[in-house]
Enzyme design. Structure first.
Site, mmCIF file in Angstrom:
data_model
loop_
_atom_site.group_PDB
_atom_site.id
_atom_site.type_symbol
_atom_site.label_atom_id
_atom_site.label_comp_id
_atom_site.label_asym_id
_atom_site.label_seq_id
_atom_site.Cartn_x
_atom_site.Cartn_y
_atom_site.Cartn_z
ATOM 1 N N GLN A 247 0.831 -1.216 0.000
ATOM 2 C CA GLN A 247 0.000 0.000 0.000
ATOM 3 C C GLN A 247 0.863 1.263 0.000
ATOM 4 O O GLN A 247 1.955 1.272 0.549
ATOM 5 C CB GLN A 247 -0.914 0.007 1.225
ATOM 6 C CG GLN A 247 -1.883 -1.168 1.288
ATOM 7 C CD GLN A 247 -3.122 -0.964 0.433
ATOM 8 O OE1 GLN A 247 -3.325 0.094 -0.166
ATOM 9 N NE2 GLN A 247 -3.963 -1.988 0.352
ATOM 10 N N GLU A 294 -3.461 -15.268 -3.335
ATOM 11 C CA GLU A 294 -2.719 -14.221 -4.041
ATOM 12 C C GLU A 294 -2.035 -14.833 -5.262
ATOM 13 O O GLU A 294 -1.504 -15.947 -5.177
ATOM 14 C CB GLU A 294 -1.699 -13.603 -3.064
ATOM 15 C CG GLU A 294 -0.583 -12.801 -3.663
ATOM 16 C CD GLU A 294 -1.032 -11.528 -4.375
ATOM 17 O OE1 GLU A 294 -1.850 -10.765 -3.835
ATOM 18 O OE2 GLU A 294 -0.544 -11.297 -5.496
ATOM 19 N N ASP A 342 -9.689 -7.499 -1.574
ATOM 20 C CA ASP A 342 -9.018 -6.229 -1.860
ATOM 21 C C ASP A 342 -8.396 -6.326 -3.251
ATOM 22 O O ASP A 342 -7.175 -6.425 -3.400
ATOM 23 C CB ASP A 342 -7.937 -5.989 -0.780
ATOM 24 C CG ASP A 342 -7.191 -4.679 -1.003
ATOM 25 O OD1 ASP A 342 -7.638 -3.852 -1.808
ATOM 26 O OD2 ASP A 342 -6.140 -4.503 -0.349
ATOM 27 N N CYS A 369 -9.902 0.290 -4.395
ATOM 28 C CA CYS A 369 -9.258 1.563 -4.742
ATOM 29 C C CYS A 369 -9.918 2.174 -5.981
ATOM 30 O O CYS A 369 -9.359 3.091 -6.576
ATOM 31 C CB CYS A 369 -7.757 1.378 -4.936
ATOM 32 S SG CYS A 369 -7.370 0.160 -6.185
HETATM 33 C C1 LIG Z 1 -4.841 -3.929 -4.204
HETATM 34 S S1 LIG Z 1 -3.628 -5.162 -3.964
HETATM 35 C C2 LIG Z 1 -4.030 -5.667 -2.329
HETATM 36 C C3 LIG Z 1 -2.979 -6.445 -1.605
HETATM 37 C C4 LIG Z 1 -3.159 -6.570 -0.088
HETATM 38 N N1 LIG Z 1 -4.508 -6.859 0.280
HETATM 39 C C5 LIG Z 1 -2.663 -5.328 0.607
HETATM 40 O O1 LIG Z 1 -3.502 -4.524 1.052
HETATM 41 O O2 LIG Z 1 -1.448 -5.120 0.692
HETATM 42 C C6 LIG Z 1 -4.195 -6.433 -5.001
HETATM 43 C C7 LIG Z 1 -3.366 -7.714 -4.963
HETATM 44 O O3 LIG Z 1 -4.031 -8.658 -5.796
HETATM 45 C C8 LIG Z 1 -3.064 -9.404 -6.530
HETATM 46 N N2 LIG Z 1 -3.805 -9.889 -7.707
HETATM 47 C C9 LIG Z 1 -4.139 -9.225 -8.826
HETATM 48 N N3 LIG Z 1 -4.942 -9.979 -9.606
HETATM 49 C C10 LIG Z 1 -5.119 -11.149 -8.948
HETATM 50 C C11 LIG Z 1 -5.875 -12.342 -9.217
HETATM 51 N N4 LIG Z 1 -6.606 -12.437 -10.324
HETATM 52 N N5 LIG Z 1 -5.848 -13.328 -8.329
HETATM 53 C C12 LIG Z 1 -5.106 -13.220 -7.194
HETATM 54 N N6 LIG Z 1 -4.384 -12.125 -6.863
HETATM 55 C C13 LIG Z 1 -4.396 -11.103 -7.736
HETATM 56 C C14 LIG Z 1 -1.931 -8.443 -6.785
HETATM 57 O O4 LIG Z 1 -0.723 -9.133 -6.981
HETATM 58 C C15 LIG Z 1 -1.937 -7.597 -5.491
HETATM 59 O O5 LIG Z 1 -1.069 -8.160 -4.539
#
Ligand SMILES: C[S@@+](CC[C@H](N)C(=O)[O-])C[C@H]1O[C@@H](n2cnc3c(N)ncnc32)[C@H](O)[C@@H]1O
Length: 413
Positions: A247, A294, A342, A369
Site C-alpha cells: 500500500q 494471491e 481487496d 481503490c
Molecule cells: C490492491 S492489492 C491488495 C494487496 C493486499 N490486500 C494489501 O492490502 O497489501 C491487489 C493484490 O491482488 C493481486 N492480484 C491481482 N490480480 C489477482 C488475481 N486475479 N488473483 C489473485 N491475486 C491477484 C496483486 O498481486 C496484489 O497483490
C-alpha cells in the site's frame, strides 16, 4: 484472447471521444457544478455535458473544447474567470503537465468532499443504490510526501525521468515530486544522477517502494536494487520489496486495517488478493482458520515470512488466481464467517463475484481503490441478497482523485 465485456472501470465508463481538429476547437464559458468519477469537473453548455480537467466546483471558466462525442464534450481551462472558493494555487511546478496529480487545485477540504461525492455518484449510477446518508472519509495524516510507492518512466532518447504527461505517453521530466516520501525522493535524485552520467539500465519504467530501511527499486539499479524493506504496523512486521504490491500511504494503514476488520471474529476467514498479508495477519489474530489467496509468487514469499515472524500457525496462503481458486474450492468449503477482498483497480473478475455468491459468506468486507468497479461488484452482491451495512472512505491518495473505500455487507439469512 478473452473478450472483456464488463463495463464499469473509471476509464471505460468515460465516453470514447473523437478529437476535434485544433482549427475547429470552440471555446465556451462554463460553471463547474461538481467533480465526477475520473476527477473532471462537470458543467453544461450549449446543450452539452462538458467535462473539464483540473477544475474546482463553483469555478466560472473559459474552456477550450478538445474532443466531442454526441452531447458530451471534453474541455480544458483557458481562463479562470471567477475562481471557486475552494480553488487554491497548486504548489507543484509540474502541475497541469504531469499526469500524476489532478487535485492540487482544490483545498484539502474540497478534495475530501469531491471524493465522497464521487463514491455517491458511483453507487447511484452504477450500483443503482441510494447511498447511505453518512459516508465518512478519513483524512490522510500527511497531505504531501505521503506516497511510499512510485512508478517512474524513463525516456532514454530524450534523457527524461519522471511521470507520464497528462493524457499522453510523453515523459514529464520531474526533479522533485511533492507527494513522494523523502526516501523515494532521494532514490529519484540518485536515478537522475545515474541517468545524466549515462549509467541507467535500459528500462522504460522503474518501480520503487519505501519501507523503514529506505527505498527498494526494480529493475535493479544501484544500492537499493529490489532489496527487502519492511514496515511495522501495530503488532506486526511486514516485509516487502519493489517487486510486489504494498500500500502507498503507510500512515493511514492502521485506520484502514481497523475499518476492514471492524468487529469481525469467528471460525473461518478468507483474505482474497492478500498481497504480503496486510490483512491476513490481523485476521489470524481473530479467526480460528484464515486462508489468503494471491497470484504473485513474489508477494506470497513475503506473506509466508510475515506469517512466520508473527508466529501464527492458523493461516495458510494459496498461490493462485482468485477466480481459479474459488472455482475449485468454493463448493467444498466449510462455512465462511468473513470474506475480505481487496482486488486491484479492475475489481473482482465476473466469475469471482459469482463464486463468492455461491460460497455464501456470512459477512463480506470489500476494500477497493476504485469506486466505479466497487459499485459494479456491489450491484451483483446486493442483487444476490447481500445488504450494504456501511461504506467508509480513506484518503490514501491526496492531491489526486483516487480514493480507497471499505464496504461491509452482511448475509442473506
Ligand atoms: C490492491 S492489492 C491488495 C494487496 C493486499 N490486500 C494489501 O492490502 O497489501 C491487489 C493484490 O491482488 C493481486 N492480484 C491481482 N490480480 C489477482 C488475481 N486475479 N488473483 C489473485 N491475486 C491477484 C496483486 O498481486 C496484489 O497483490
Amino acid at each position: 484472447m478473452k473478450k472483456h465485456r464488463r463495463k464499469a472501470t473509471s476509464e471505460n465508463t468515460r465516453a470514447r471521444p473523437t478529437k476535434t481538429p485544433p482549427s475547429e476547437r470552440a471555446s465556451a464559458e462554463v460553471l463547474i457544478e461538481r467533480i465526477v468519477p475520473g476527477g473532471a469537473g462537470l458543467a453544461h453548455a450549449d446543450g452539452r455535458t462538458v467535462f473539464v480537467g483540473l477544475a474546482a466546483p463553483g469555478d466560472k471558466l473559459r474552456v477550450r473544447i478538445d474532443q466531442t462525442r454526441g452531447h458530451i464534450a471534453f474541455a480544458s481551462i483557458t481562463e479562470v474567470i471567477e475562481p471557486s472558493p475552494s480553488r487554491v494555487e497548486p504548489p507543484c511546478p509540474y502541475f497541469g503537465r504531469c499526469g500524476g496529480c489532478d487535485f492540487q487545485q482544490l483545498s484539502y477540504e474540497a478534495q475530501l468532499e469531491a471524493k465522497v461525492s464521487i463514491i455517491r455518484d458511483c453507487l447511484r449510477r452504477i450500483a443503482r443504490l441510494e447511498p447511505p446518508q453518512d459516508i465518512p472519509i478519513t483524512a490522510s495524516p500527511s497531505q504531501w510526501h505521503y506516497r511510499a510507492r512510485a512508478q517512474w518512466q524513463y525516456d532514454s532518447l530524450r534523457t527524461r525521468l519522471g511521470y507520464f504527461e497528462r493524457g499522453s505517453h510523453r515523459v514529464c521530466d520531474v526533479l522533485e515530486c511533492p507527494v513522494i516520501t523523502s526516501p523515494l525522493q532521494e532514490e529519484l535524485s540518485r536515478l537522475r544522477a545515474e541517468m545524466l552520467e549515462g549509467l541507467l539500465p535500459e528500462a522504460a519504467e522503474f518501480q520503487a517502494v519505501a519501507g523503514d530501511e529506505g527505498a527498494s527499486l526494480t529493475p535493479p539499479s544501484g544500492p537499493n536494487a529490489a532489496r527487502e524493506v519492511s514496515l511495522r504496523i501495530g503488532d506486526f512486521h511486514y516485509r516487502f520489496s519493489a517487486e510486489g504490491f504494498f500500500q502507498i500511504n503507510h500512515e493511514l494503514l492502521p485506520a484502514l486495517i481497523a475499518a476492514a476488520l471492524a468487529d469481525s471474529t469467528g471460525e473461518r476467514a478468507l483474505d482474497l488478493y492478500c498481497g504480503v498479508g496486510l490483512f491476513t495477519l490481523p485476521l489470524a489474530q481473530r479467526f480460528t482458520h484464515v486462508t489468503g489467496v494471491e497470484a504473485s509468487p513474489a508477494a506470497l514469499r513475503f506473506a509466508r515470512t510475515n506469517l512466520e515472524d508473527a508466529h501464527f500457525s492458523n493461516a495458510v496462503f494459496e498461490c493462485a488466481k482468485v477466480s481459479d481458486w474459488l472455482r475449485t474450492n468454493a463448493s467444498q468449503s466449510a462455512p465462511v464467517d468473513l470474506l475480505l477482498l481487496d482486488p486491484p483497480r479492475a475489481g473482482a473478475e465476473e466469475d469471482t463475484i459469482r463464486s463468492i455468491i455461491n460460497l455464501n459468506p456470512r459477512r463480506i468486507s470489500y476494500v477497493s481503490c476504485d469506486p466505479a468497479t466497487l459499485a459494479r461488484d456491489l450491484k451483483h452482491l446486493i442483487e444476490a441478497g447481500y445488504r450494504l451495512d456501511s461504506i467508509a472512505a480513506f484518503d490514501m491518495f491526496p492531491q489526486t482523485h483516487h480514493v480507497e473505500t471499505v464496504a461491509h455487507l452482511s448475509g442473506r439469512d
